[in-house]
Structures are given as structure tokens and as C-alpha cells.
Design a protein around this motif. Structure first.
Motif, PDB file in Angstrom:
ATOM      1  N   ASP A 103       0.870  -1.170   0.000  1.00 60.43           N
ATOM      2  CA  ASP A 103       0.000   0.000   0.000  1.00 60.43           C
ATOM      3  C   ASP A 103       0.914   1.229   0.000  1.00 60.43           C
ATOM      4  O   ASP A 103       1.753   1.366   0.898  1.00 60.43           O
ATOM      5  CB  ASP A 103      -0.874  -0.102   1.268  1.00 60.43           C
ATOM      6  CG  ASP A 103      -1.734   1.125   1.540  1.00 60.43           C
ATOM      7  OD1 ASP A 103      -1.522   2.166   0.913  1.00 60.43           O
ATOM      8  OD2 ASP A 103      -2.607   1.016   2.422  1.00 60.43           O
ATOM      9  N   VAL A 104       0.773   2.107  -0.988  1.00 58.85           N
ATOM     10  CA  VAL A 104       1.694   3.256  -1.100  1.00 58.85           C
ATOM     11  C   VAL A 104       1.584   4.215   0.090  1.00 58.85           C
ATOM     12  O   VAL A 104       2.445   5.073   0.272  1.00 58.85           O
ATOM     13  CB  VAL A 104       1.493   4.051  -2.427  1.00 58.85           C
ATOM     14  CG1 VAL A 104       1.778   3.190  -3.641  1.00 58.85           C
ATOM     15  CG2 VAL A 104       0.117   4.692  -2.500  1.00 58.85           C
ATOM     16  N   THR A 105       0.547   4.033   0.921  1.00 65.13           N
ATOM     17  CA  THR A 105       0.410   4.902   2.102  1.00 65.13           C
ATOM     18  C   THR A 105       0.930   4.224   3.373  1.00 65.13           C
ATOM     19  O   THR A 105       0.744   4.745   4.462  1.00 65.13           O
ATOM     20  CB  THR A 105      -1.073   5.308   2.329  1.00 65.13           C
ATOM     21  OG1 THR A 105      -1.806   4.158   2.772  1.00 65.13           O
ATOM     22  CG2 THR A 105      -1.710   5.867   1.077  1.00 65.13           C
ATOM     23  N   ASP A 106       1.553   3.067   3.227  1.00 68.41           N
ATOM     24  CA  ASP A 106       1.930   2.284   4.411  1.00 68.41           C
ATOM     25  C   ASP A 106       3.351   1.712   4.257  1.00 68.41           C
ATOM     26  O   ASP A 106       3.566   0.735   3.535  1.00 68.41           O
ATOM     27  CB  ASP A 106       0.886   1.153   4.577  1.00 68.41           C
ATOM     28  CG  ASP A 106       1.192   0.225   5.727  1.00 68.41           C
ATOM     29  OD1 ASP A 106       2.234   0.392   6.395  1.00 68.41           O
ATOM     30  OD2 ASP A 106       0.380  -0.691   5.954  1.00 68.41           O
ATOM     31  N   THR A 107       4.294   2.342   4.960  1.00 69.65           N
ATOM     32  CA  THR A 107       5.693   1.922   4.854  1.00 69.65           C
ATOM     33  C   THR A 107       5.893   0.479   5.303  1.00 69.65           C
ATOM     34  O   THR A 107       6.700  -0.257   4.717  1.00 69.65           O
ATOM     35  CB  THR A 107       6.587   2.832   5.734  1.00 69.65           C
ATOM     36  OG1 THR A 107       6.200   4.169   5.496  1.00 69.65           O
ATOM     37  CG2 THR A 107       8.038   2.679   5.409  1.00 69.65           C
ATOM     38  N   ASN A 108       5.171   0.080   6.367  1.00 69.95           N
ATOM     39  CA  ASN A 108       5.335  -1.298   6.856  1.00 69.95           C
ATOM     40  C   ASN A 108       4.980  -2.312   5.778  1.00 69.95           C
ATOM     41  O   ASN A 108       5.635  -3.350   5.646  1.00 69.95           O
ATOM     42  CB  ASN A 108       4.440  -1.566   8.073  1.00 69.95           C
ATOM     43  CG  ASN A 108       4.976  -0.868   9.294  1.00 69.95           C
ATOM     44  OD1 ASN A 108       6.164  -0.523   9.340  1.00 69.95           O
ATOM     45  ND2 ASN A 108       4.110  -0.626  10.264  1.00 69.95           N
TER      46      ASN A 108
END
Ligand code: GDP
Length: 216
Positions: A103-108
Motif C-alpha cells: 500500500d503506497v500509504t503504508d511503509t510497513n
């Protein structure tokens, strides 16, 4: 296994005289990154805002035509929860292709995607075609946590195809699967063939050649 089988023939016909290449494709990535949504968008052209979580694995099929090849994707949509991780080898073993989603909004989720690449390089078929897909590209720029350049750079260094997509808007979803189909078709045209146990066997290249490729 939850059955989500959809027999779809959006691009029907067999331009190569009825011969269909079967490609086992596994979707990997954290829970919530949009794996099921990508599969549903590709197979049915639909998007559900509140997808129920995949438990275990779900299975869908879709056929595409590329050049003179017809390719039937058997898409295994795996659950992203850590407690199902031990089941994953069952799904990626024998797979000719893997789409690793973050997910491009979630670094993890991006870190987990990188870990999936390492795991596949070590344990999957040496010739597996891997696409790294950054999903939810429709989200506002302020929400973005993973920069496209970083992911592209990682993909280039690790012999992966890379795309950003949105299951919500449909952006680049079919391109993910066409990238897989194109790579496999090219390999076949260069003399490889699909072995359903070992993936694509490339003429003149050994498993150890491919495993020597730098990873991560
Ligand atoms: P999975 O657990 O990886 O299979 O993820 P799901 O497909 O179940 O999606 C998790 C949540 O993210 C759901 O609420 C989806 O509606 C949402 N979602 C999936 N893809 C996108 C997308 O491209 N953009 C946005 N904004 N939301 C998405």
C-alpha cells in the motif's frame, strides 16, 4: 480455502488454435493492501469499498490474449495475516508468477513486500516472474508514504517489474497482469516452456544462474 471462483472470459478466444497456457499466479502482501481488490478488479471489473478479509486463500481465474498466446491465470489470493504465513509456501510453490502488493500509504507494507521478494528468491522457482505493485495510488499525495522512485529503484536492482496501481479506480490493474503475461510470453518465445512444477524453464539458463542474481 474460501471459494471465490469466478470463471471469466473477458478476453475470450484462442488465437493460437485453442492452446491455452496455464499460469499459476500468487498474490502476496500484507493484510489490507488490496490484494483481493486487485484480483476482483481484474477478473470482474468491480471494486468493493468494504471487502471482507480473505481467510486462507481464495481462487479466481481470468484468461487474457497476448500476441498469439492465450494465457489463463489461476490467481491465488492469499491472506496477509502473519498467522497464515506458514501456509504461503503451499501457494507460491510451483507458481510461475507472483504479484507482491504493498500500500503506497503504508511503509510497513512496503517493508513486508521487500521481505516477500527475499523469501521468493530463496524458496520459489528460480524463474518465477515477480511484479511489485504499489496499490492505492489514487490516495491523496499527502497520504503517500512510499515514494515511487524508491520502489522503482528497488525493483530495477532486483529484476522485478514495478507498477503503481489502484484497484479503486482501475488504474494500471490489468497492466500488472499484462506485465506478467508479456514476460512469460517473451520467455516462451525465447525457447522456454512452462513446467507446472518448476515454473518457466529457460533454454540455456540454469536455476543456479538465476539464483546468483543479486537480491535486495
Ligand atoms: P487484502 O487484505 O490485501 O486482500 O485487501 P482488500 O482487497 O481486502 O482491501 C483492503 C481495504 O482497502 C478495503 O477496504 C478496500 O476497499 C481498500 N482498497 C483496496 N484497494 C484500494 C485502492 O486501490 N484504493 C483505495 N483507496 N482503497 C483500496
Amino acid at each position: 480455502m474460501r471459494e471465490k471462483s469466478v470463471m471469466s472470459n473477458r478476453q475470450s478466444g484462442t488465437p493460437n488454435g485453442g492452446k491455452i497456457q496455464h499460469v499459476k499466479l500468487v498474490l502476496l502482501g500484507d493484510q489490507g493492501v488490496g490484494k483481493s481488490s486487485i484480483a476482483l478488479r481484474f477478473v470482474r471489473g468491480e471494486f468493493n469499498e468494504n471487502n471482507e478479509a480473505t481467510v486462507g486463500a481464495a481462487f479466481l481465474t481470468q484468461t487474457v490474449n497476448i500476441k498469439e498466446h492465450s494465457m489463463k491465470f489461476d490467481i491465488w489470493d492469499t491472506a496477509g495475516q502473519e498467522r497464515y504465513h506458514s501456509l504461503a509456501p503451499m501457494y507460491y510453490r510451483g507458481a510461475q508468477a507472483a504479484v507482491i502488493v504493498y500500500d503506497v500509504t503504508d511503509t510497513n507494507s512496503y517493508e513486508r513486500a521487500i521481505a516477500w521478494v527475499k523469501e521468493l528468491r530463496q524458496h520459489a522457482s528460480a524463474h518465477i516472474t515477480i511484479v511489485l505493485a504499489g496499490n492505492k495510488a489514487d490516495m491523496a499525495p499527502e497520504a503517500r508514504a512510499v515514494q515511487s522512485e524508491d520502489a522503482r529503484h528497488f525493483a530495477e536492482n532486483n529484476d522485478l517489474q514495478f507498477l503503481e496501481a489502484s484497484a479503486k479506480t482501475g488504474m494500471a490493474v490489468s497492466e500488472i497482469f499484462m506485465a506478467v503475461a508479456t514476460k512469460i510470453t517473451t520467455n516462451i518465445e525465447h525457447g522456454g516452456h512452462i513446467d507446472n512444477r518448476k515454473g518457466i524453464q529457460l533454454k540455456g539458463r540454469t536455476n543456479s544462474d538465476a539464483k546468483k542474481k543479486k537480491c535486495c
